[in-house]
Design an enzyme around this catalytic site. Structure first.
Site, mmCIF file in Angstrom:
data_model
loop_
_atom_site.group_PDB
_atom_site.id
_atom_site.type_symbol
_atom_site.label_atom_id
_atom_site.label_comp_id
_atom_site.label_asym_id
_atom_site.label_seq_id
_atom_site.Cartn_x
_atom_site.Cartn_y
_atom_site.Cartn_z
ATOM 1 C CB CYS B 39 -0.958 -0.031 1.174
ATOM 2 S SG CYS B 39 -0.185 -0.648 2.702
ATOM 3 C CG HIS B 102 -1.274 3.858 3.968
ATOM 4 N ND1 HIS B 102 -0.588 3.712 5.139
ATOM 5 C CD2 HIS B 102 -1.772 2.625 3.683
ATOM 6 C CE1 HIS B 102 -0.670 2.460 5.531
ATOM 7 N NE2 HIS B 102 -1.383 1.781 4.687
ATOM 8 C CG ASP B 249 -3.183 -0.068 -2.520
ATOM 9 O OD1 ASP B 249 -3.883 -1.088 -2.711
ATOM 10 O OD2 ASP B 249 -3.037 0.438 -1.395
ATOM 11 C CG ASN B 250 -1.654 -4.024 -2.101
ATOM 12 O OD1 ASN B 250 -1.420 -3.150 -1.266
ATOM 13 N ND2 ASN B 250 -2.708 -4.819 -1.982
#
Lengths: 483, 483
Positions: B39, B102, B249-250
């Site tokens: 992330c 984040h 994001d992943n």
């Protein structure tokens, strides 16, 4: 071909615009199965509407073995079985098979003795090339007689991967459709081409055109051919009264991966296994003006349903003197209904697994033997799941391995035996299995005996061509089925 | 979320009609990547257009470790980095982030100090519930100040999986879009919702609606929300001048499978790894009247490209005083071009792999340590490929493991080192890697130091709410990154 081989099913190279378009114009089946994890039994099931364990396309030589119809098989489709084309004849249909028959190659098993009116193709897989002394090359028939052999007369270049066969089968299909349209006779065309079976090939114009290598080239050629067939139906103005269904007879053979393997998408293992990768198939129904465009169905379907559904379309009833496993999918296809029915996963004489709803219970697990695995035969490359893809035949009949195929389509996380969910699901599945077993009358197994003398040495028509080969002495033996 | 989580990408439950429709109206990217297999670094890369190894979102505490921004991280996004919203401001854009930031939670890292004008969401993952004594619950901010905390004020019921958060984030998005349309100001909305991250949740109306369990419920809610956002743009009449891009994001975290895991389709492993399942993402571009409907692109894309592409859309140039890794995708999206560029797969401070064309070379392989694996942490459940998903960090820099992602998207069959194909492909890849290494100036690593004192004890605004917690004494330590 595998579930994951089409763009519409998530193949990352997205190279099947025609099949994807067929899906966009028709209905995509996401939970559609073959009747068996390999060719001959699945095709026999499709044409009889019955599980191989009923129609005899299995072996009892050993427990839970996959059997098919290689050149030396003595058996084939029994006269007592009623095939779809035999029944369709009663409604005035002209029936043609193009491609691989695979229901036995001795004279009594000839497709024209089982309801088909025309045939262009071969009785067995296009393995080879053989030397025509120890082993004959596989014949290609037109109707009653052979017109040549693979490798001898119908070239397959194993080095370049080039072969023109799919083009021949395509042209044959287009011609047949034109002829039928001209004569105004209803027709059933069973377009049972050899591709994408190994040894994989494609025509010159498709070689090297895929991101996926030779296998992808073959898929692209099939895709292109199906596009041409559908467009032909439209151009002839008969697409609105022609029902077309696309599917495959087993999952992609991962043993041939990556060069000739194909994709089973997110599913476990491949051909030869009763995991999802072995039996879950791409499937598309197409019938403009009738099948709603862009439809998606979660109906549990099976190739055997094509038997019953086709009869229904022709206004016929399935025979009532025998157990038929296929169901009529028309309410699903035309009205979007969901019919509650189980799927049985057989390997030879053993019911390995059963699915109802989203639950699948494995009563037996086996990928292949340690011996075969040790020789490099791997049906689950890079997917060997401990306790699931076992290399010994593991019995779970008292405590089946249970998977939830919605949360876990890849069959990697068996449910806890102690969970309430397990208890609840198994209660239902056990009832289904019990009923299936109680009422099952297995047919006489047809795939037990092999004999070199029955090979395609001298098929009808060989005299005219000067291509008859010397038949060796008969020496019938139990066939050896290692998987 | 994983590559295989959308119907358009082959998810067997086919439960994302809105995203599938978005793809049908826009362009599907099949070869689109995150910048990192987890992330924080991916999000930092998206907003800076630069690899984490450049923008500082990595660790040097140990070799090839994944690091992110947990509550006790001391670092975050440096002032020297130029973020997309900072640059867009120059073109008059109003910038809003909804959801997870984040990029650091200490005051200097606040999104409104880095170009955003508005924020509704949280700085960290919604892990918890915590006791607010040993560990504080994660705050939810509105702009500069916190307005409550997860679990305390923003409920997440871990037992039922119910939480209303995606609905709150949806409403916030719709309101922001309405406001911007009314004021005729161009806007950048970074809709960075928490779902489908574990602990997985969905709103009451979506609970139990998926074939895939709770994770599927969350996907359905996201799908529904995106449908509402797109329709809102259309209803306001601004869809033809609003560019929308969907990605993740992943890859899906298979460690949480099957209940909270998601699907990476046919790809190997999941989040935390540099195999395809860890970094290849679903991606859709949508811009009615501009992006051709039903487009499919094989362009190798990366979240960092969204930085450069967005600048291009706003008529801005990327900064020229630093290395930017993102490319402008507009020629791809609007004119169907293919731009030759590599993809680098990093884990912390190490370039693990590189892709160019259809070839991917692994210079290092690692799933996770034997120690972690022994504790049950498995990033490749049911997919452990011998010699590929290694549990020790294996160096292959002298003879990289090479895969052809067309024939073998699942990275299961390394090419023979002796083959001509290997030699040819590696020649090209080696040059790319050499150039990358020669010119790489790593940024100062920001994810090395952790300190309990920096946790979200007393975020701005806590006084008004009476929700300030006691800050423990500072005790900075090297963060421990086991993966």
């Amino acid at each position: 071909m595998g579930w994951g081989d089409l763009g519409a099913f998530g193949e990352p190279s997205k190279e099947t615009p025609n099949l994807d378009q067929m899906a966009a114009e028709g209905m995509l089946f996401l939970d559609f199965y073959t009747a068996n994890p390999l060719c001959s039994p699945s095709r026999a099931a499709l044409l009889t509407g019955r599980l191989p364990v009923r129609n005899g396309f299995y072996t009892t030589n050993a427990h839970a073995r996959n059997a098919y119809t290689p050149q030396d098989i003595v058996g084939g489709i029994q006269d007592s079985e009623l095939l779809l084309p035999e029944l369709l004849k009663k409604a005035g249909y002209i029936n043609k098979i193009i491609g691989k028959w695979h229901l036995g190659h001795r004279p009594q098993f000839h497709p024209l003795k089982h309801g088909f009116d025309e045939w262009f193709g071969s009785p067995n897989c296009h393995f080879g090339p053989y030397d025509n002394r120890e082993l004959p090359n596989i014949p290609v028939y037109r109707d009653w007689e052979m017109i040549g052999r693979y490798y001898d007369d119908f070239k397959i270049d194993l080095k370049t991967g080039e072969a023109n066969l799919t083009q021949l089968y395509l042209q044959e299909a287009l011609d047949f459709i034109s002829k039928q349209q001209a004569s105004q006779q209803p027709f059933f065309l069973y377009w049972a081409i050899d591709a994408t079976h190994a040894p994989v090939y494609a025509s010159k114009q498709f070689l090297g055109t895929s991101q996926r290598g030779l296998y992808g080239d073959a898929v692209r050629e099939i895709d292109d051919s199906i596009g041409k067939i559908l467009r032909h139906l439209q151009q002839l103005g008969i697409s609105e009264n022609t029902f077309v269904f696309f599917t495959s007879d087993n999952g992609a053979a991962l043993i041939s991966a990556p060069k000739q393997g194909g994709s089973n998408g997110p599913f476990l293992c491949g051909k030869q296994t009763t995991f999802e990768g072995g039996m879950r198939e791409p499937a598309i129904a197409w019938w403009p003006g009738h099948v709603p465009a862009g439809g998606v169905s979660h109906q549990l379907g099976n190739v055997m349903d094509l038997f019953t559904t086709s009869l229904s379309l022709a206004g016929l009833q399935p025979p009532c003197d025998r157990q038929i496993d296929g169901i009529d999918l028309l309410p699903v296809i035309l009205q979007g209904k969901l019919i509650d029915r189980p799927i049985f996963y057989y390997r030879g004489n053993e019911m390995m697994a059963v699915r109802a709803g989203l639950y699948k219970a494995h009563y037996w697990t086996w990928s292949n033997s340690w011996e075969e695995y040790g020789k490099g035969t791997d049906f689950c490359p890079g997917q060997n799941v401990s306790g699931v893809t076992t290399h010994t035949q593991e019995e779970h009949t008292h405590l089946p391995l249970l998977f939830h195929l919605g949360r876990d389509p890849g069959e990697k996380f068996p449910l806890s035996f102690a969970s309430e969910e397990y208890q609840r699901a198994m209660e239902r599945l056990s009832g289904i299995v019990q009923q299936h077993r109680d009422t099952l009358v297995p047919g006489e197994p047809q795939l037990n005996v092999c004999d070199k003398a029955v090979m395609n040495w001298s098929p009808p028509g060989c005299e005219k061509l000067g291509k008859c080969l010397k038949v060796p002495e008969s020496d019938p033996k139990k066939c050896s089925w290692p998987h």
